[in-house]
Design a protein around this motif. Structure first.
Motif, mmCIF file in Angstrom:
data_model
loop_
_atom_site.group_PDB
_atom_site.id
_atom_site.type_symbol
_atom_site.label_atom_id
_atom_site.label_comp_id
_atom_site.label_asym_id
_atom_site.label_seq_id
_atom_site.Cartn_x
_atom_site.Cartn_y
_atom_site.Cartn_z
ATOM 1 N N SER A 150 5.157 1.875 -23.071
ATOM 2 C CA SER A 150 5.929 0.836 -22.375
ATOM 3 C C SER A 150 7.127 1.438 -21.657
ATOM 4 O O SER A 150 7.527 0.981 -20.588
ATOM 5 N N ARG A 151 7.689 2.498 -22.232
ATOM 6 C CA ARG A 151 8.828 3.168 -21.572
ATOM 7 C C ARG A 151 8.366 3.855 -20.285
ATOM 8 O O ARG A 151 9.068 3.816 -19.261
ATOM 9 N N ILE A 152 7.178 4.463 -20.358
ATOM 10 C CA ILE A 152 6.637 5.107 -19.158
ATOM 11 C C ILE A 152 6.346 4.063 -18.080
ATOM 12 O O ILE A 152 6.644 4.260 -16.893
ATOM 13 N N VAL A 153 5.754 2.925 -18.495
ATOM 14 C CA VAL A 153 5.488 1.838 -17.544
ATOM 15 C C VAL A 153 6.788 1.375 -16.905
ATOM 16 O O VAL A 153 6.873 1.170 -15.686
ATOM 17 N N SER A 154 7.820 1.215 -17.727
ATOM 18 C CA SER A 154 9.104 0.762 -17.217
ATOM 19 C C SER A 154 9.696 1.765 -16.233
ATOM 20 O O SER A 154 10.267 1.388 -15.208
ATOM 21 N N ILE B 82 0.838 -1.198 0.000
ATOM 22 C CA ILE B 82 0.000 0.000 0.000
ATOM 23 C C ILE B 82 0.877 1.253 0.000
ATOM 24 O O ILE B 82 0.599 2.238 -0.694
ATOM 25 N N GLY B 83 1.958 1.204 0.787
ATOM 26 C CA GLY B 83 2.860 2.347 0.835
ATOM 27 C C GLY B 83 3.515 2.626 -0.495
ATOM 28 O O GLY B 83 3.592 3.785 -0.941
ATOM 29 N N ILE B 84 4.023 1.587 -1.150
ATOM 30 C CA ILE B 84 4.651 1.769 -2.467
ATOM 31 C C ILE B 84 3.632 2.305 -3.464
ATOM 32 O O ILE B 84 3.911 3.237 -4.239
ATOM 33 N N TYR B 85 2.453 1.740 -3.435
ATOM 34 C CA TYR B 85 1.399 2.204 -4.337
ATOM 35 C C TYR B 85 1.087 3.683 -4.095
ATOM 36 O O TYR B 85 0.973 4.485 -5.033
ATOM 37 N N GLY B 86 0.956 4.057 -2.812
ATOM 38 C CA GLY B 86 0.619 5.437 -2.499
ATOM 39 C C GLY B 86 1.672 6.412 -2.970
ATOM 40 O O GLY B 86 1.362 7.463 -3.539
ATOM 41 N N VAL B 87 2.947 6.095 -2.743
ATOM 42 C CA VAL B 87 4.027 6.983 -3.147
ATOM 43 C C VAL B 87 4.069 7.126 -4.664
ATOM 44 O O VAL B 87 4.184 8.233 -5.214
ATOM 45 N N LEU B 88 3.946 6.006 -5.373
ATOM 46 C CA LEU B 88 4.027 6.074 -6.831
ATOM 47 C C LEU B 88 2.798 6.738 -7.437
ATOM 48 O O LEU B 88 2.900 7.487 -8.419
ATOM 49 N N ALA B 89 1.619 6.456 -6.865
ATOM 50 C CA ALA B 89 0.406 7.101 -7.380
ATOM 51 C C ALA B 89 0.510 8.610 -7.201
ATOM 52 O O ALA B 89 0.152 9.389 -8.100
ATOM 53 N N TYR B 90 0.992 9.057 -6.056
ATOM 54 C CA TYR B 90 1.148 10.492 -5.828
ATOM 55 C C TYR B 90 2.223 11.060 -6.753
ATOM 56 O O TYR B 90 2.076 12.160 -7.305
ATOM 57 N N SER B 91 3.319 10.301 -6.925
ATOM 58 C CA SER B 91 4.404 10.761 -7.791
ATOM 59 C C SER B 91 3.922 10.932 -9.228
ATOM 60 O O SER B 91 4.256 11.909 -9.897
ATOM 61 N N ALA C 9 0.844 11.547 -10.179
ATOM 62 C CA ALA C 9 -0.043 12.712 -10.223
ATOM 63 C C ALA C 9 0.761 14.010 -10.230
ATOM 64 O O ALA C 9 0.428 14.965 -10.939
ATOM 65 N N GLN C 10 1.838 14.082 -9.451
ATOM 66 C CA GLN C 10 2.654 15.281 -9.370
ATOM 67 C C GLN C 10 3.504 15.475 -10.621
ATOM 68 O O GLN C 10 3.848 16.605 -10.961
ATOM 69 N N ARG C 11 3.842 14.370 -11.283
ATOM 70 C CA ARG C 11 4.731 14.460 -12.453
ATOM 71 C C ARG C 11 3.965 14.362 -13.760
ATOM 72 O O ARG C 11 4.513 13.954 -14.783
ATOM 73 N N GLY C 12 2.693 14.745 -13.712
ATOM 74 C CA GLY C 12 1.884 14.636 -14.922
ATOM 75 C C GLY C 12 2.459 15.418 -16.090
ATOM 76 O O GLY C 12 2.515 14.931 -17.233
ATOM 77 N N ALA C 13 2.887 16.663 -15.808
ATOM 78 C CA ALA C 13 3.438 17.477 -16.893
ATOM 79 C C ALA C 13 4.707 16.850 -17.451
ATOM 80 O O ALA C 13 4.917 16.808 -18.668
ATOM 81 N N GLU C 14 5.574 16.360 -16.540
ATOM 82 C CA GLU C 14 6.825 15.734 -16.999
ATOM 83 C C GLU C 14 6.550 14.517 -17.869
ATOM 84 O O GLU C 14 7.180 14.330 -18.922
ATOM 85 N N ILE C 15 5.588 13.695 -17.444
ATOM 86 C CA ILE C 15 5.258 12.494 -18.225
ATOM 87 C C ILE C 15 4.689 12.886 -19.578
ATOM 88 O O ILE C 15 4.997 12.271 -20.618
ATOM 89 N N GLY C 16 3.839 13.959 -19.584
ATOM 90 C CA GLY C 16 3.281 14.426 -20.860
ATOM 91 C C GLY C 16 4.364 14.870 -21.819
ATOM 92 O O GLY C 16 4.310 14.581 -23.028
ATOM 93 N N ILE C 17 5.374 15.596 -21.271
ATOM 94 C CA ILE C 17 6.481 16.052 -22.132
ATOM 95 C C ILE C 17 7.248 14.868 -22.676
ATOM 96 O O ILE C 17 7.610 14.807 -23.862
ATOM 97 N N ARG C 18 7.538 13.888 -21.796
ATOM 98 C CA ARG C 18 8.272 12.700 -22.256
ATOM 99 C C ARG C 18 7.537 12.007 -23.406
ATOM 100 O O ARG C 18 8.147 11.569 -24.384
ATOM 101 N N ALA D 86 1.676 2.795 -12.824
ATOM 102 C CA ALA D 86 2.354 2.750 -14.120
ATOM 103 C C ALA D 86 1.344 2.741 -15.253
ATOM 104 O O ALA D 86 1.531 3.415 -16.282
ATOM 105 N N ALA D 87 0.261 1.973 -15.102
ATOM 106 C CA ALA D 87 -0.775 1.933 -16.138
ATOM 107 C C ALA D 87 -1.425 3.299 -16.311
ATOM 108 O O ALA D 87 -1.702 3.742 -17.446
ATOM 109 N N ARG D 88 -1.673 3.979 -15.198
ATOM 110 C CA ARG D 88 -2.255 5.321 -15.284
ATOM 111 C C ARG D 88 -1.303 6.289 -15.993
ATOM 112 O O ARG D 88 -1.722 7.123 -16.799
ATOM 113 N N ALA D 89 -0.015 6.181 -15.662
ATOM 114 C CA ALA D 89 0.963 7.073 -16.284
ATOM 115 C C ALA D 89 1.054 6.827 -17.788
ATOM 116 O O ALA D 89 1.151 7.777 -18.584
#
Length: 797
Positions: free
Chosen positions: A716-720, A688-697, A699-708, A782-785
């Protein structure tokens, strides 16, 4: 007052795991701490327990740690007044006493003690008085002290029982006192009887070891100092004995350690495990609170920029913290109550005071306070810090790009690594115990326990002939009962405890030096049908027959381990063995060899020597009855069969061999089940802790992921990328946890059977499971990202 609760209900993704995690930790810690407190902290009815020690003899040459104490030892130890204030004896095993108190006679567990027994322990009576030295003189009237449980069950808690007379076997007895409910030593004893009124010539049997001893040390004297002093007395005593006499070394251990025995390290291990779960739960909710506080910091800054007072929001957060702690405490209280009932039901039968376990309020408050502090520190701290900051500066930094945010992200990742590390320690410990229990479960005890009823008969008849006649008649009556396939008798049935009938032995052709290395053997007097009833395999030679009686040549059947030790070529049948140290004892011919049987402990077999009870009938015998159906259904019929032989002869210790086998494995099963459950809770919290940290990360890095993704990064690269972060956190935690488990391995080694505390398979599987759990926890974020729409993200939608 309800506004904070409504705020929490609007955020179930935060509230549910926070409350569930803290409640689970509070409930588990309270339940296990309550067991710990009931066993190790509550009163035993003794005074100054730190000065009380258990005294035994040890025979290092024969590998015998606990040798029963003789009257001569007692007298010698009483002379050690410089280290021992007082010493007392009690019979080494519980004795069967036939009690005639109205209705059918009944056997109750009792013990014979010296007059100093209760005085040494510092116990005080609930009613009446305890023994004095005058009560323990030859020719004195036989007086008894009743246990609280016997007083309640047989005498209705009537204080008027003190002074009344009853019949105990052939003796008229007078009740002089009743123990307090917390007094239970030796365990499961129902009445105490002075030694010398029932055994006037005990002082003549100076070297007969049939006792255990307890002593109260002088103030300031340690068990180690007392042992050194008693060792000197032992050497002086040995110098006065005839050549060839056994050489013993006194063993002095704190009485509290002997009472709790193997239960103590197990409880301490579980105690440490539940503390780790509590820490993991607190780390988990701290992570969730840190993530939530970042968003709240932005909200506080916006409110402040618009001119609103920031402190009402802080008060709202304080209310949320109170509700969070209150909900967790309430649910934790319910889980603690259920956990205590489950632990009491699953606990081994020899765990002391398990029936007295109740909810421990100080422990519950400890869990609540610790979780509340976690909520306050990680929930209110960042929010209060944000309330003190310049709102214009906070808004310019954009919340997600602040140094505070980056430092909080580092803290959250550090907490996840710590969670996984603690989970690794628990998982490895659980894996070691489960593997140990699996190995114990594969041991064959040497007999078939299914559908076997067993009970005990203790006779008052002193002569061999009447004993043989009684046992033979009982077997005939029991075998004739409907539903009985076969029946046999044995002196002490398998798995009856660590103290039994020990015997030395001499193999024909051995020198005295060689015979001195023989281990102590287990002596059993059996009927001819015993092996068949218990399905104990005959490997060589023959079974006993009715012709092996007191007029026939003496014979003995030995177990496989003894035959292999002395005749590895397999020609044991026809050889000769002499039992005991008496050089005039007759030589016995080995008639057969049978499989090894677990008589004392489940973990190991010892030398077994079977003698026909028709040649040497003892005063007591355990009967085993193979049934065609449920053995419990025959208890009443079996009791009637015994009464038909002697209407004044009760039976005792009625149970089934299945229950004895289950009890032998109960401790290992309990330890492995509880620790495995705690380890799974820890792993779940870490996931649950790992999930929470990554889910929040994410959400916070949405713009960065969009740029990538806009510049060519594939889903698949984003998932990785996201999964890799979760796996890295899990791998770092697992690596640290492996080191922690190595350091903690000494704590659990005492609970293991044939398993190395550094077992590489368990360590590798535990680390692999945690890394896999980290990957699984990363999959949803990862799937959401990977599903991020770069155009909408960059547009700001």
């Amino acid at each position: 007052m309800l506004r904070p609760l409504r705020q929490l209900l609007r955020s179930p993704s935060f509230t549910v795991p926070s409350v569930a995690g803290l409640a689970l930790a509070i409930g588990a810690s309270t339940a296990v701490f309550s067991v710990f407190a009931a066993m190790l902290l509550h009163s035993l009815g003794f005074q100054e327990v730190g000065r009380l020690v258990a005294l035994w003899q040890s025979d290092n040459a024969h590998g015998q740690q606990y040798v029963e104490v003789s009257w001569a030892d007692y007298q010698a130890w009483r002379s050690a007044g410089d280290v021992i204030e007082d010493v007392a004896l009690a019979s080494s095993v519980n004795l069967d006493f036939p009690l005639f108190a109205g209705g059918e006679p009944e056997h109750v567990d009792g013990t014979t003690v010296t007059g100093s027994f209760f005085r040494v322990l510092g116990a005080t009576p609930l009613a009446g008085r305890f023994f004095t030295d005058e009560d323990d003189l030859p020719g004195a009237p036989v007086r008894v002290v009743l246990s609280h449980s016997l007083w309640k069950s047989h005498f209705g808690g009537d204080y008027g029982v003190v002074g009344k007379q009853f019949k105990l076997g052939t003796n008229a007895i007078t009740v002089i006192g009743v123990t307090r409910p917390e007094f239970d030593f030796p365990r499961e004893v129902s009445l105490w009887v002075p030694v010398r009124p029932t055994w006037p010539d005990v002082e003549k049997s100076t070297t007969l070891g049939v006792f255990r001893a307890v002593a109260r040390l002088k103030p300031g004297v340690s068990a180690k100092q007392a042992q050194a002093r008693l060792a000197v007395l032992a050497r002086q005593q040995a110098a006065t004995l005839p050549p060839g006499s056994p050489s013993y070394v006194p063993s002095v251990t704190p009485l509290i350690d002997e009472i709790y025995g193997a239960a103590r390290p197990a409880v301490l291990v579980l105690l440490g495990a539940v503390l780790l779960v509590l820490l993991i739960a607190c780390a988990n909710v701290a992570n969730l609170l840190l993530a939530r506080s970042t968003a709240r910091a932005r909200e506080i800054a916006v409110r402040a920029a618009l001119g609103a007072n920031r402190w009402p929001l802080v008060k709202l957060l304080l209310g949320e913290a109170a509700w969070l702690a209150g909900l967790s405490a309430g649910l934790g209280l319910l889980l603690a109550g259920g956990g205590i009932r489950v632990l009491a039901a699953l606990a081994p039968p020899d765990v002391p005071r398990i029936a007295d376990v109740a909810l421990d309020l100080p422990v519950l408050m400890f869990g609540i306070v610790l979780s509340s502090l976690t909520v306050l520190v990680f929930g209110l701290g960042p929010a209060i810090h944000a309330a003190r900051r310049d709102p214009q500066e906070a808004l310019k930094q954009g919340g997600t790009r602040t140094t505070s945010s980056r430092s909080q992200a580092s803290v959250r990742r550090g907490l996840i690594v710590a969670e996984v590390a603690l989970s690794a320690v628990l998982l490895i410990g659980a894996g070691l115990l489960v593997k140990s229990f699996a190995k114990l479960s594969t041991i064959h005890p040497g007999f078939q326990a299914q559908r076997v009823l067993t009970f005990r008969v203790t006779l008052q008849n002193p002569d061999q002939e009447s004993r043989r006649a009684f046992f033979t008649q009982v077997l005939e009556r029991v075998r004739a009962l409907p539903g009985v396939e076969s029946a046999g008798a044995v002196l002490i049935r398998p798995l009856s405890g660590t103290v039994g009938w020990d015997t030395t032995y001499l193999v024909e052709g051995q020198t005295p030096t060689e015979s001195a290395t023989n281990p102590f053997g287990n002596y059993e007097a059996i009927s001819p049908s015993y092996f068949g009833t218990m399905n104990i395999r005959l490997l060589e030679g023959r079974d006993f027959t009715e012709g092996d009686n007191h007029t026939a040549q003496g014979v003995v059947i030995i177990n496989k381990a003894t035959a292999h030790r002395h005749w590895p070529q397999g020609n044991a049948v026809g050889r000769h063995i002499r039992m005991g140290r008496d050089p005039k004892a007759p030589w016995l011919t080995v008639a057969g060899v049978v499989d090894d049987v677990r008589y004392r402990e489940w973990e190991a077999a010892r030398p077994d020597f079977y003698i026909p009870y028709l040649q040497r009938a003892q005063h007591r015998s355990d009967f085993v009855v193979k049934t065609s159906g449920d053995p419990n259904a025959l208890v009443k019929a079996v009791r009637g069969a015994v009464f038909s032989v002697d209407k004044n002869q009760p039976i005792s210790n009625v149970t089934t061999m299945d229950r004895l086998v289950d009890a032998a494995l109960a401790r290992a099963r309990f330890n492995s089940m509880v620790l495995a459950a705690l380890a799974m809770c820890a792993v779940a919290l870490a996931v649950i802790g790992i999930y929470g940290v990554l889910a929040y990360s994410v959400a916070q890095r949405g713009a960065e992921i969009g740029i990538r993704m806009a510049v060519g990064a594939t889903p698949s690269r984003i998932v990785s990328m996201v999964t890799g972060e979760g796996v890295r956190l899990a791998a770092m935690g697992a690596a640290i946890g492996l080191g922690g488990a190595v350091l903690a391995s000494d704590w659990i080694v005492a609970l293991l059977f044939n398993v190395d505390g550094l077992d590489p398979v368990v360590y590798l599987l535990s680390a692999t499971l945690l890394v896999a759990a980290g990957a699984a926890a990363s999959s949803i974020p990862a799937a959401r990202a990977s599903a991020t729409d770069p155009a909408r993200t960059l547009h700001g939608d």
